[in-house]
Design a protein around this motif. Structure first.
Motif, short mmCIF file in Angstrom:
data_model
loop_
_atom_site.label_atom_id
_atom_site.label_comp_id
_atom_site.label_asym_id
_atom_site.label_seq_id
_atom_site.Cartn_x
_atom_site.Cartn_y
_atom_site.Cartn_z
N PRO A 217 -10.32 6.35 -22.80
CA PRO A 217 -9.77 5.13 -23.40
C PRO A 217 -8.30 4.91 -23.04
CG PRO A 217 -11.06 6.36 -25.01
CD PRO A 217 -10.91 7.24 -23.82
N LYS A 218 -7.53 6.00 -22.95
CA LYS A 218 -6.12 5.88 -22.59
C LYS A 218 -5.97 5.48 -21.13
CE LYS A 218 -4.45 9.18 -26.02
NZ LYS A 218 -3.60 10.34 -26.30
N VAL A 219 -6.78 6.08 -20.27
CA VAL A 219 -6.74 5.72 -18.84
C VAL A 219 -7.02 4.23 -18.67
CG1 VAL A 219 -7.90 6.01 -16.62
CG2 VAL A 219 -7.33 8.01 -17.98
N LYS A 220 -8.02 3.73 -19.39
CA LYS A 220 -8.39 2.32 -19.29
C LYS A 220 -7.24 1.42 -19.74
CE LYS A 220 -12.11 -0.86 -20.57
NZ LYS A 220 -13.34 -1.04 -21.37
N GLU A 224 -4.99 -1.11 -17.25
CA GLU A 224 -4.81 -2.54 -17.51
C GLU A 224 -3.32 -2.91 -17.56
OE1 GLU A 224 -6.94 -3.18 -21.11
OE2 GLU A 224 -8.93 -3.14 -20.16
N LYS A 225 -2.51 -2.04 -18.18
CA LYS A 225 -1.07 -2.29 -18.24
C LYS A 225 -0.45 -2.27 -16.86
CE LYS A 225 -0.02 -0.60 -22.92
NZ LYS A 225 0.76 0.40 -23.69
N GLN A 226 -0.86 -1.30 -16.05
CA GLN A 226 -0.32 -1.19 -14.69
C GLN A 226 -0.72 -2.40 -13.85
OE1 GLN A 226 -1.19 2.49 -12.73
NE2 GLN A 226 -0.53 1.77 -10.73
N ALA A 227 -1.99 -2.83 -13.99
CA ALA A 227 -2.46 -4.00 -13.24
C ALA A 227 -1.70 -5.25 -13.66
CB ALA A 227 -3.96 -4.19 -13.45
N GLY A 228 -1.47 -5.38 -14.98
CA GLY A 228 -0.73 -6.54 -15.48
C GLY A 228 0.71 -6.52 -15.00
N THR A 269 7.41 1.87 -14.96
CA THR A 269 7.17 2.48 -16.28
C THR A 269 5.68 2.55 -16.58
OG1 THR A 269 9.30 1.67 -17.11
CG2 THR A 269 7.64 2.30 -18.75
N ALA A 270 4.97 1.44 -16.33
CA ALA A 270 3.52 1.41 -16.58
C ALA A 270 2.79 2.38 -15.66
CB ALA A 270 2.99 -0.02 -16.37
N ALA A 271 3.23 2.46 -14.39
CA ALA A 271 2.58 3.36 -13.43
C ALA A 271 2.82 4.82 -13.81
CB ALA A 271 3.10 3.09 -12.02
N TYR A 272 4.06 5.14 -14.29
CA TYR A 272 4.34 6.51 -14.72
C TYR A 272 3.43 6.92 -15.89
CZ TYR A 272 8.63 7.01 -11.96
OH TYR A 272 9.53 7.13 -10.93
N GLN A 273 3.22 5.99 -16.83
CA GLN A 273 2.35 6.29 -17.97
C GLN A 273 0.93 6.58 -17.50
OE1 GLN A 273 3.03 2.68 -20.22
NE2 GLN A 273 4.42 3.72 -21.62
N HIS A 274 0.45 5.77 -16.56
CA HIS A 274 -0.89 5.98 -16.02
C HIS A 274 -0.98 7.32 -15.29
CE1 HIS A 274 -3.93 5.02 -12.63
NE2 HIS A 274 -4.55 5.57 -13.64
N MET A 275 0.04 7.64 -14.47
CA MET A 275 0.01 8.88 -13.69
C MET A 275 0.10 10.11 -14.59
SD MET A 275 -0.51 8.34 -10.52
CE MET A 275 -1.64 7.06 -11.05
N ARG A 276 0.82 10.00 -15.73
CA ARG A 276 0.88 11.13 -16.66
C ARG A 276 -0.50 11.46 -17.22
NH1 ARG A 276 6.23 8.91 -19.88
NH2 ARG A 276 7.73 9.33 -18.22
N ILE A 277 -1.23 10.40 -17.59
CA ILE A 277 -2.59 10.61 -18.09
C ILE A 277 -3.49 11.16 -16.99
CG2 ILE A 277 -4.65 9.45 -18.99
CD1 ILE A 277 -2.55 9.81 -21.07
N ALA A 278 -3.33 10.61 -15.77
CA ALA A 278 -4.15 11.07 -14.65
C ALA A 278 -3.89 12.55 -14.36
CB ALA A 278 -3.86 10.23 -13.41
N THR A 279 -2.62 12.97 -14.42
CA THR A 279 -2.28 14.37 -14.21
C THR A 279 -2.88 15.25 -15.30
OG1 THR A 279 -0.20 13.75 -13.14
CG2 THR A 279 -0.38 16.01 -13.96
#
Length: 363
Positions: A217-220, A224-228, A269-279
């Motif tokens: 759910p967090k990745v999703k 969406e935030k990164q895409a936006g 900022t949005a990409a960093y948040q996504h990458m943290r979850i991905a890591t």
């Protein structure tokens, strides 16, 4: 040689064409509104369920065969350990013949037929079938509907909905059928060797369930935030380039750099948040994979030391755990892809329902 190549090419075209003509994409069916994604899938799959069944059947054969190969590997290791070469072939000739038939005929045949049905019959025809029927439904709307909604949004929504529907169907029928059968066959194999070997698999499954329900759910959300943020960043940069004359006259170099870096920073900022979850997902994934392999290997050695399983059983158990390890990331991305496309279809269904009040009887 050239003549042979031409003949072969013509035969290939005939074979592909045979499967490509199984489903008629431009066959009109009456559209009935569905509020749920899977109800929509079932309705749009009317008339092609037999092809879906055969894709599932061939996926079942492929998955069960893979696990059987691991079992056969273990049996062969045990046979090699205690026999000479001549005794080995005498005692195992029939088994070797069966495995040869499986590897050279049954498994390739199942994979080829499944692939032809998936790529030639479904991959293009099914989404076009969905798109054609949605298109037929929407052109019955009042003119006012098209005046209220941007034409680009309408076309994009229908296109994404149709191809996402196809992707969900193919992955549910093909990929997840394969996974379910593989897990069941794997469980049967390990239980046959020793039920204690199921413990690492159960731990792995529990860890995977944790990843799916906690991280997905967090990745999703962050995707969406990164895409936006990316859309906004590209839009702002495009506005600058489109209005470059005005920018040159009324703005300055430093202010435009600051303007661009502000929106790039939002994306960063949005990409960093996504990458943290991905890591985090990768770390947890590797952890449960290592525990699976180590646990299977350690338990196998322990059971062998007690005289409860053979060396061949160790080979089969460790091999099947390695196969699960290699599949783990593929499973994760398949689940994410299905989850994302379910959201696309849900949005499309809402869009269709919102337009249904404007339906005009007839054409």
């Amino acid at each position: 040689m050239v003549l042979c190549a031409i003949c072969k090419d013509q035969k290939d075209r005939i074979m592909y064409s045979l499967f490509e003509k199984l489903i008629k994409p431009f066959e009109e069916i009456s559209y009935i509104s569905q509020s749920k994604v899977f109800d929509f899938l079932l309705y749009q799959s009317g008339g092609i369920k037999k092809y879906i069944f055969f894709i599932a059947l061939f996926s079942t054969i492929a998955a069960a065969t893979e696990v059987y190969i691991f079992q056969f590997l273990g049996d062969i290791v045990d046979s090699l350990k205690d026999t000479t070469s001549s005794e080995f072939f005498d005692e195992n000739f029939n088994d070797l013949l069966v495995m040869t038939l499986i590897l050279l005929v049954i498994l390739p045949g199942a994979v080829v037929l499944r692939t032809l049905l998936e790529y030639q019959a479904l991959e293009i025809n099914y989404p076009l079938r969905v798109l054609f029927n949605l298109h037929g439904f929407l052109i019955k709307q009042k003119v006012s509907f098209f005046q209220q909604e941007p034409s680009g949004k309408i076309a994009n929504t229908l296109n994404q909905m149709a191809f996402s529907t196809s992707l969900i169907l193919v992955k549910l029928v093909n990929t997840f059928t394969f996974l379910i059968v593989f897990f069941i066959s794997m469980g049967v194999l390990l239980t046959t060797i020793d039920s204690l070997l199921l413990v690492p698999v159960v731990i792995w499954v529990l860890g995977y369930i944790f990843i799916v329900f906690y991280f997905f759910p967090k990745v999703k959300i962050y995707l969406e935030k990164q895409a936006g943020a990316m859309s906004e960043m590209i839009g702002k940069l495009a506005d600058t380039y489109n209005n470059i004359v005005t920018v040159k006259i009324f703005s300055s170099y430093k202010s435009e750099l600051h303007y661009g870096s502000t929106h790039m920073g939002k994306y960063m900022t949005a990409a960093y948040q996504h990458m943290r979850i991905a890591t985090s997902v990768q770390i947890v994934m590797w952890t449960i994979n290592v525990l699976l392999i180590f646990g299977t290997f350690a338990l196998s050695i322990y059971l062998w030391s007690k005289g409860e399983i053979s060396v061949g059983a160790i080979a089969a158990a460790v091999a099947v755990s390695f196969r699960l390890y290699t599949m783990s990331h593929w499973i994760m991305w398949e689940l994410l892809d299905v989850s994302r496309n379910i959201g696309v279809v849900q949005n499309g269904i809402k869009f269709i329902q919102a337009s249904q009040a404007a339906l005009v009887e007839g054409t």
